[in-house]
Design a protein around this motif. Structure first.
Motif, PDB file in Angstrom:
ATOM      1  N   VAL A   1       0.829  -1.217   0.000  1.00  0.00           N
ATOM      2  CA  VAL A   1       0.000   0.000   0.000  1.00  0.00           C
ATOM      3  C   VAL A   1       0.854   1.254   0.000  1.00  0.00           C
TER       4      VAL A   1
ATOM      5  N   VAL B   1       1.344  -6.276   1.812  1.00  0.00           N
ATOM      6  CA  VAL B   1       0.774  -4.929   1.915  1.00  0.00           C
ATOM      7  C   VAL B   1       1.662  -3.974   2.693  1.00  0.00           C
TER       8      VAL B   1
ATOM      9  N   MET C   1       6.988  -0.348   5.111  1.00  0.00           N
ATOM     10  CA  MET C   1       6.365   0.418   6.206  1.00  0.00           C
ATOM     11  C   MET C   1       6.899  -0.042   7.560  1.00  0.00           C
ATOM     12  N   PRO C   2       6.870   0.832   8.562  1.00  0.00           N
ATOM     13  CA  PRO C   2       7.215   0.381   9.915  1.00  0.00           C
ATOM     14  C   PRO C   2       6.040  -0.395  10.531  1.00  0.00           C
ATOM     15  N   ASP C   3       6.327  -1.120  11.613  1.00  0.00           N
ATOM     16  CA  ASP C   3       5.309  -1.866  12.362  1.00  0.00           C
ATOM     17  C   ASP C   3       4.461  -2.706  11.413  1.00  0.00           C
ATOM     18  N   ARG C   4       5.143  -3.572  10.662  1.00  0.00           N
ATOM     19  CA  ARG C   4       4.470  -4.319   9.600  1.00  0.00           C
ATOM     20  C   ARG C   4       3.371  -5.227  10.138  1.00  0.00           C
TER      21      ARG C   4
ATOM     22  N   LEU D   1       0.023  -3.470  10.424  1.00  0.00           N
ATOM     23  CA  LEU D   1      -0.595  -3.252   9.119  1.00  0.00           C
ATOM     24  C   LEU D   1      -1.099  -4.573   8.531  1.00  0.00           C
TER      25      LEU D   1
END
Lengths: 286, 286
Positions: free
Chosen positions: B186, B218, B222-225, B228
């Motif tokens: 995303v 997705v 990104m951090p903190d996968r 998410l």
């Protein structure tokens, strides 16, 4: 369709493609004996503290419910509203089943509040909608009626249509109505989760109005409620819910994740900012 | 529609209303240098350990991918398959782009495996489907084709239809096809999350087949996968996905929550059991 509510100085917009609006649910004595006792004694100090904590945790609006056995809501709800407008600069959601208390609270409010709620019951429609109209407020339409809790998506849709029709007939613009699709405990009814999600999608598609869900109800009676609430709200946001009533400090990370997944957080700005805040002050909920 | 796969002694059923089937993704050297080096040296000890850890964490099946620069897949994939059938009693998902390695792995397999994957590309359809048919396997149909990654739900649907038609024309029963709706990062395409979810719903409605999503894609970049991924997989399960490829130890609590929300866990038996296990041995992933 954008729903606009406001405090004296701040406007909050609920709408398609925008970040999910979070209404803090903590000013509510249901199931909280200490708060109920304080309210009964007319003591609003806990209310003040809950308001500050929720604003700090990232609430966009605050629900205000002071209803408990022995509380004179007609006197206390407007007092709480007046206090809160001085403590936090967030729009309020006036939460009462007492129409006189609602009228007094609307009178005490500066800005455009959200009324929580009108139902599909004739008595509620006839009492609440004129107040909403007179004060130019926005209103939550809760999909229950004389028959009680809705059993499926179909019944939710039917009540939503009825509420929107009645409100519009009275001159309340459609954009001032948020439909609450009535989340229920999945422990009691295993089919209710998917029924609510289908209702969210169809209310958005058929009526175009903003849709709200109360994210804490689904997990009633279950362990690890936050895990269950997070799963439900993620699905609800992706299905089109644009507003949540929730315990903001607990759900905000999951809400920002769902906003990113559902295309409501361009460049992931809010998601990454909240992540950084958690890294620098891990005890503070972001 | 039920998709049945099996190891020598265990059958796993993917289907509507059943608990989401979790395929462990960890036997895959992509982005994992140590595993890639071990595979290049023909050393399958890490593969063995990953298999045991994922089975322990609650995987229903294991994906097996040994593709890395310098690895002879044609030799190593059947070796890995033979090893794993002795180590864990879980059906395997044979994950390779090399048709010769796939044929050898199918030959080495005892039971009914899942082939990962056929795409909508003519070359893939013509090469993979005959192997699937000959060995009586089930197959994942990945919605990409000569034009590359699908840009929206529409393109995903068109490729899904093409794959199902071609497979059926070749005598592969529809229940042996799982469509992978191709989750993308995303961060790279903010609209892709909702596009995948719409595709999941429509593939289920239009084709009736089981739907799989790869839950880790997705969050790429990104951090903190995990946060998410959990939000996405909750929405995907509620939209109708019946199978996930994921890091099982990390996602299982969120999957059980989404299964409960979506009516796939009557009496909340699995949700509560996993909660109790976390309480008694909090370091063990459940």
């Amino acid at each position: 369709m954008d729903t606009r509510v406001s405090s004296a100085a701040t406007e909050v917009v609920v709408g398609d493609g925008r970040p999910t609006v979070l209404i803090g649910e903590r000013i509510n004595p249901t199931g909280r004996r200490a708060l109920a006792e304080a309210l009964k004694a007319g003591d609003l100090e806990m209310v003040r503290r809950e308001a500050l904590a929720q604003a700090q945790a990232g609430a966009d609006m605050l629900d205000v419910n002071v209803s408990a056995f022995g509380v004179d809501e007609v006197r206390l709800l407007p007092d709480a509203v007046s206090l809160l407008t001085n403590v936090v600069d967030l729009p309020l959601c006036l939460d009462t089943a007492n129409p006189v208390a609602l009228a007094q609270a609307l009178n005490a409010y500066r800005g455009k509040p959200l009324v929580n709620s009108v139902t599909g019951e004739e008595k509620s429609l006839a009492t609440v909608l004129p107040l909403v109209k007179n004060y130019g407020a926005a209103v939550i339409g809760l999909v229950q009626d004389e028959a009680g809790m809705p059993a499926n998506a179909e019944q939710r849709l039917a009540i939503a249509h009825r509420i929107v029709e009645r409100a519009e007939a009275m001159g309340i613009p459609r954009e001032d109505i948020l439909i609450d699709c009535m989340a229920l405990a999945v422990g009691a009814d295993p089919g209710s989760g998917l029924a609510v999600l289908e209702a969210v999608r169809r209310v958005r598609a058929e009526l175009g109005v903003n849709v709200l869900v109360a994210a804490s109800n689904v997990s009633f009676g279950m362990p690890d409620r936050q895990l269950l609430n997070s799963a439900f709200l993620s699905a609800a946001i992706c299905a089109g819910a644009t507003c949540l009533i929730a315990d903001v400090a607990r759900v905000r990370p999951a809400v920002l994740a769902a906003d990113l997944i559902s295309g409501r957080d361009r460049r992931a700005r809010r998601y990454i900012e909240a992540y950084r805040q958690r890294q620098t002050s891990p005890t503070r909920a972001t």
